[in-house]
Structures are given as C-alpha cells and as structure tokens.
Motif scaffolding. Structure first.
Motif, PDB file in Angstrom:
ATOM      1  N   VAL A 239       0.863  -1.181   0.000  1.00 34.31           N
ATOM      2  CA  VAL A 239       0.000   0.000   0.000  1.00 34.31           C
ATOM      3  C   VAL A 239       0.891   1.219   0.000  1.00 34.31           C
ATOM      4  O   VAL A 239       1.788   1.343   0.854  1.00 34.31           O
ATOM      5  CB  VAL A 239      -0.943   0.036   1.214  1.00 34.31           C
ATOM      6  CG1 VAL A 239      -1.708   1.358   1.273  1.00 34.31           C
ATOM      7  CG2 VAL A 239      -1.920  -1.127   1.183  1.00 34.31           C
ATOM      8  N   SER A 240       0.671   2.107  -0.958  1.00 32.92           N
ATOM      9  CA  SER A 240       1.494   3.317  -1.081  1.00 32.92           C
ATOM     10  C   SER A 240       0.639   4.529  -0.744  1.00 32.92           C
ATOM     11  O   SER A 240      -0.481   4.679  -1.247  1.00 32.92           O
ATOM     12  CB  SER A 240       2.037   3.448  -2.506  1.00 32.92           C
ATOM     13  OG  SER A 240       2.838   2.329  -2.833  1.00 32.92           O
ATOM     14  N   VAL A 241       1.185   5.409   0.102  1.00 36.62           N
ATOM     15  CA  VAL A 241       0.484   6.609   0.547  1.00 36.62           C
ATOM     16  C   VAL A 241       1.270   7.829   0.112  1.00 36.62           C
ATOM     17  O   VAL A 241       2.497   7.877   0.304  1.00 36.62           O
ATOM     18  CB  VAL A 241       0.286   6.622   2.074  1.00 36.62           C
ATOM     19  CG1 VAL A 241      -0.408   7.906   2.508  1.00 36.62           C
ATOM     20  CG2 VAL A 241      -0.500   5.403   2.525  1.00 36.62           C
ATOM     21  N   SER A 242       0.560   8.792  -0.453  1.00 33.69           N
ATOM     22  CA  SER A 242       1.196  10.049  -0.853  1.00 33.69           C
ATOM     23  C   SER A 242       0.364  11.198  -0.321  1.00 33.69           C
ATOM     24  O   SER A 242      -0.862  11.214  -0.478  1.00 33.69           O
ATOM     25  CB  SER A 242       1.290  10.138  -2.384  1.00 33.69           C
ATOM     26  OG  SER A 242       1.812  11.401  -2.768  1.00 33.69           O
ATOM     27  N   ILE A 243       1.060  12.168   0.347  1.00 34.53           N
ATOM     28  CA  ILE A 243       0.385  13.336   0.913  1.00 34.53           C
ATOM     29  C   ILE A 243       1.138  14.578   0.470  1.00 34.53           C
ATOM     30  O   ILE A 243       2.368  14.638   0.561  1.00 34.53           O
ATOM     31  CB  ILE A 243       0.344  13.275   2.449  1.00 34.53           C
ATOM     32  CG1 ILE A 243      -0.346  11.991   2.922  1.00 34.53           C
ATOM     33  CG2 ILE A 243      -0.375  14.493   3.024  1.00 34.53           C
ATOM     34  CD1 ILE A 243      -0.328  11.803   4.428  1.00 34.53           C
ATOM     35  N   ASP A 244       0.368  15.590   0.000  1.00 35.11           N
ATOM     36  CA  ASP A 244       1.013  16.817  -0.475  1.00 35.11           C
ATOM     37  C   ASP A 244       0.116  18.001  -0.131  1.00 35.11           C
ATOM     38  O   ASP A 244      -1.082  17.986  -0.412  1.00 35.11           O
ATOM     39  CB  ASP A 244       1.228  16.749  -1.987  1.00 35.11           C
ATOM     40  CG  ASP A 244       1.998  17.954  -2.507  1.00 35.11           C
ATOM     41  OD1 ASP A 244       2.598  18.672  -1.685  1.00 35.11           O
ATOM     42  OD2 ASP A 244       1.979  18.186  -3.731  1.00 35.11           O
ATOM     43  N   ASP A 245       0.710  19.012   0.517  1.00 28.68           N
ATOM     44  CA  ASP A 245      -0.056  20.206   0.870  1.00 28.68           C
ATOM     45  C   ASP A 245       0.445  21.438   0.136  1.00 28.68           C
ATOM     46  O   ASP A 245       0.233  22.570   0.584  1.00 28.68           O
ATOM     47  CB  ASP A 245      -0.014  20.448   2.381  1.00 28.68           C
ATOM     48  CG  ASP A 245       1.415  20.665   2.891  1.00 28.68           C
ATOM     49  OD1 ASP A 245       2.365  20.531   2.095  1.00 28.68           O
ATOM     50  OD2 ASP A 245       1.577  20.966   4.093  1.00 28.68           O
ATOM     51  N   ALA A 246       1.091  21.246  -1.007  1.00 26.48           N
ATOM     52  CA  ALA A 246       1.627  22.380  -1.755  1.00 26.48           C
ATOM     53  C   ALA A 246       0.499  23.254  -2.300  1.00 26.48           C
ATOM     54  O   ALA A 246       0.583  24.484  -2.278  1.00 26.48           O
ATOM     55  CB  ALA A 246       2.518  21.882  -2.901  1.00 26.48           C
TER      56      ALA A 246
END
Length: 539
Positions: A452-459
């Motif tokens: 399971v791959s998780v990606s988080i970005d708040d740009a």
C-alpha cells in the motif's frame, strides 16, 4: 327566515355523504328536467304563434271578405245581423273570440255578446291603416294571439276591422301539446337519473368505507399532522416512480421542497444512488446511503391496498452523527489494534532477548537491540521527516505496524509533505486517511507483493493518494462504493460498513472531491483533494 335557513343547512350537513350526494344528484336531475321543460315550452309557444297566427289571419280574412259584413257593418242591429258570421269564424278556425270593430276601435259585433260596444286598443295594430296584422295583446286580462284584417270599400277605404283571437295556452297545455312522448321521455329521464344517483351514492359510500365528510377530513388532518411531525423522513413513490408524499423531515434530509411531490423521483435532483433505492431498492432492510452532505439509513417497504401494489414507502433517519461516532470508535480500535500488535511484537522480542541472556550471548543481545532500535527509528524518521502534524504521523506509524502484521507493506511516498494542521482539520484528515488505508490493506491481503502506497502533499490545498495491489474497482461501481453500504451484514457486497462513505462525506464537507482510478501495475488508487488546509505555525 335566516334562522330557518340556517337550521335547514345544518340538517343537510348532518346527512351522510352518500345521502348528500343523492340529494345533489336529484337536484341536478330536477334542474335538467326544468331546463328541458322550459325549452319545450318556449319551442311550443313559438310554434303556436307561427301556426295559429296564420290561421287567425286566414279566419279574419274570411270574415272580412263576406259581403254581408261589408254591407251591414254600419247597421244599427249589426251585432245581431253579423253574429252568425263571427260565430262561424270561431267554429271554423277554433279561435276563442271573433269580432268586427269600427276604425275607432268600438266593437260592432262579437262572438261574446258582452263585448259589444266596448273599445279596443288599435294602437299596436296596423289594420286601421289598411294592412293585415297578427300579434300579441291582452283581451280582458288574458294574453292572446290576435289576427286582424281590414274590411275595405271599393275605393280602398277602411270600413271596419275583422279581428279573430285565441288565448295562449297554459304551460301544462303546451307540455301536453308537445305530445305524450315528451312526457314519457321526461319521466324516464327522471327515473333513470334518480336510480343512477342512488347507485352512485351507494358506490361512494362503499369506497369511502362508510366514512362521512367530517370523518374523512379528520383522518386527513391527523395524517398530515402525524407525517409532518415525526422525526424520521417518509417518502412515498407510486408505481410510476412519482413522489406522492414527502414529509418535512424527508425534505430536509434530501434537500428537497414540497414542490417535488407529483414529480418523478429521478427528476427532482436527488443523488442517483438515492433514486435507485427509491425506485428499485430491497424491501425490509436497513440500508446506509451517503449523499454529498449526510449519511442516511433507509428502509423501503411495498405499499398495497386491497391486495394491489400501489407503490413503496421509504423511511429514513439521519445517521451522520452516528457515522462520526463510528469513525471515532474505528480510530480507537485502530489504536487498540496497534497496541496489541506492538505488545505481541515486543513480547516476542523480549523472549528472544531473555533467551540470549540465558545463553550468555551478550553480543547478540546488543546487536538485536541495536537492529530493533534502528528499524523503529527508520519507520518513525521516514514519517516524521515528511509529516509534521503529530496526529497524522502517529496514524501512519500505527497503520504501518498493523499492515505489517497482515503481511502488507505500507510505504509513504518520499515526495510527501504535510505541515502541522489545525486540530479540527487534523481529525478529519485522520478519518479520511485511516479509512482509505484500512480499505487498501484489506483488499491487498493475499495479493502478490502486497503493498500500500500513501502520498500526501499540501503544496496546493491538500492531496491524499492511497494505492493498493488489490483487484481494483470496476468502472460501474466507482460511484456506488462511496454511497452505499449495508449495516450488520458485512458478508454481503457493499457490507464493508461506511468507511468509504465517510471519506466522501468528510471530503464534501470541506468542499473537496474523492475519486478512484486504476493503478498502473494493478489495483486501485483513491485520490482525495481538499481545496485549502488550515496549517498552523511550526513550533
């Protein structure tokens, strides 16, 4: 008079509905009969005037053309000399009165001797001008049809006037004169009208279950008060898919107005999954459906009357708060599972260390502790270097341990970044991320290279992506999995609870969107985008 009328109205109002309808129908029949009678009288009167008027003229011409009338009209004994002529005119024409009048209007001879010497008004006639005339006038107070013809000299002078008249018949005489058939038809029509009214009143009484007007109105008032005061929403749909009932709670829960009643369920702007349930949902089961703003628990039942299906009735409850509590319980359960997994892992590690100590392998103990410390630090560092919010970071670390216990590798994308969040937003992010990870881990168990791959970005706002190695989501189910679940029966399709439904609900509350697509190497990718994040300053 007004008091008696009021009492009459009240007495009529106390009659049964069938009785009132019978009275009204009989009144209608009576009005129709009166109208027919009036038309018949008018037509008979017109025919009488046209036919008898010509006969009056003919009789008057016959009198005026008699030589003795022309020769003896001025005789002092004219009333006796000319009496046979006027009597003959009455006998031949069937008239009621025949007279000879001088140009001044004085009666010279009459079939009614008592009228000799009386004055006759010639203002309305033209006979004194030398022309034949027929029309209406009153004779001794009786409305009559009169025909008058002048008696002319050889030089064209008006010597006298021959007048023949007949009283207009009464209304009953006119109706009788119209023929027995008319009376027969009127009688048959009246009888059939009364019979039809009686049968119709019986039918109305049977279909209203014997209830009277006041009772029906009371039932309707109680029905409206009951339906619109209960907390649960109630929606009734007929066999054509048209909404027939929508109480106040249902209007609020579905975002509709009372104008939706009378329109098809698929034409009022409802979510497609709600429309599908209203029109073809399963009966007698509590089904959880998530709209853009609420979590609804619905139950659909078939409605029938007299053994015939007339539609469906759906009740609904707002389970949004309950869903939020369930999400909190799920978070607590996740923490508990994490502690349990870590307890089990630490117990195994302590047993290993204890055995090595008993064997005197102190160098091995040192190496094992160092390796365990390094692994734990790597997991924590991999998360905390990229995720500054402590709550989200703690969730990812806990989920990594839980996923490992299930044989699934949980990875955080190296390019991920998230600053510290406002506590309220952090709670919602944990709900969204936790449910997505749980779903991804569950479907990845047993797959090759379970990951399971998780990606988080708040740009730019906040973007969350969770990819799994499961079987993926078919195209036709990519909307339904966010909208519908079945409570208390997790073994059936869609029975995984409301985790994904909560994801969409929380996302929608922040004005964001959630989508699902395909992973290039197989599996599904769930992507959440929130338009803005409330980031707090770093300590």
């Amino acid at each position: 008079m007004s008091s008696r009328w009021f009492q009459t109205v009240r007495a009529f109002g106390r009659r049964s509905l069938a009785g009132q309808f019978l009275v009204f129908q009989m009144l209608v029949v009576a009005v129709v009969l009166l109208a027919v009678a009036a038309v018949s009288v008018a037509q008979s009167t017109r025919e009488f005037r046209d036919v008898r008027g010509q006969r009056m003229i003919a009789a008057a011409e016959n009198v005026a053309s008699t030589p003795i009338v022309r020769d003896r009209f001025a005789d002092p004994f004219a009333s006796k000399v000319l009496a046979p002529e006027v009597d003959r005119a009455v006998a031949l024409s069937g008239a009621g009165l025949a007279e000879i009048v001088d140009p001044a209007g004085r009666v010279l001879a009459s079939s009614d001797p008592s009228r000799v010497g009386r004055s006759v008004n010639l203002d309305v006639t033209r006979a004194d001008e030398g022309r034949a005339w027929f029309g209406d006038d009153d004779i001794d107070g009786v409305h009559s049809l009169i025909g008058q013809v002048p008696v002319l000299s050889t030089r064209g002078e008006v010597l006298a006037i021959a007048s023949v008249s007949e009283p207009y018949p009464s209304v009953w005489q006119l109706l009788s004169g119209a023929g027995e058939r008319l009376l027969l038809y009127l009688g048959l029509a009246a009888g059939l009208g009364v019979l039809a009214s009686w049968l119709l009143s019986r039918r109305i009484k049977r279909h209203t279950r014997g209830l009277e007007v006041a009772e029906i109105a009371g039932l309707a008032d109680h029905r409206e008060a009951l339906l619109h005061s209960i907390r649960e929403g109630v929606v009734a749909v007929n066999t054509d898919g048209v909404i027939t009932l929508l109480n106040d709670s249902a209007q609020e829960l579905l975002g509709l107005t009372a104008a939706a009643v009378g329109r098809r369920a698929d034409a009022v702007g409802l979510d497609p999954v709600v429309v599908d349930f209203l029109l073809s949902g399963e009966d007698g089961r509590d089904v959880v459906i998530t709209t853009r703003a609420r979590v609804l628990a619905l139950n659909r039942r078939i409605a029938s009357s007299g053994g015939q299906w007339i539609g469906t009735v759906t009740t609904m409850r707002d389970s949004t708060e309950l869903a939020a509590l369930q999400a909190q319980l799920s978070s607590h359960k996740s923490v508990t599972d994490t502690l349990r997994a870590q307890t089990h892992e630490f117990a195994n590690q302590l047993h290993t260390i204890s055995g090595l100590v008993q064997l005197g392998e102190y160098d091995a103990v040192r190496d094992l502790i160092g390796e365990l410390t390094r692994r734990r630090a790597e997991i924590s560092d991999a998360v905390t270097r990229r995720i500054a919010d402590p709550a989200v970071a703690a969730l990812l670390i806990a989920k990594t341990t839980l996923a490992a216990e299930s044989g699934v590798t949980l990875e955080l994308d190296p390019d991920s970044h998230l600053g510290a969040l406002d506590p309220a937003l952090a709670t919602d992010v944990i709900t969204v991320l936790g449910n997505l990870i749980d779903n991804a881990v569950d479907v990845s168990v047993g797959s090759s290279a379970a990951r399971v791959s998780v990606s988080i970005d708040d740009a730019d706002g906040l973007s969350i992506s969770v990819a799994d190695t499961g079987p993926g989501v078919p195209e036709h189910l990519r909307e339904a999995i966010f909208a519908r679940g079945v409570t208390s029966k997790p073994e059936e399709p869609g029975g995984r609870g409301i985790g994904l439904a909560l994801v969409r609900l929380v996302t929608a509350q922040h004005g964001g969107v959630v989508e699902v697509g395909d992973r290039p190497d197989g599996g599904a990718v769930f992507a959440v985008r929130l338009p803005s994040t409330r980031v707090v300053a770093h300590a």
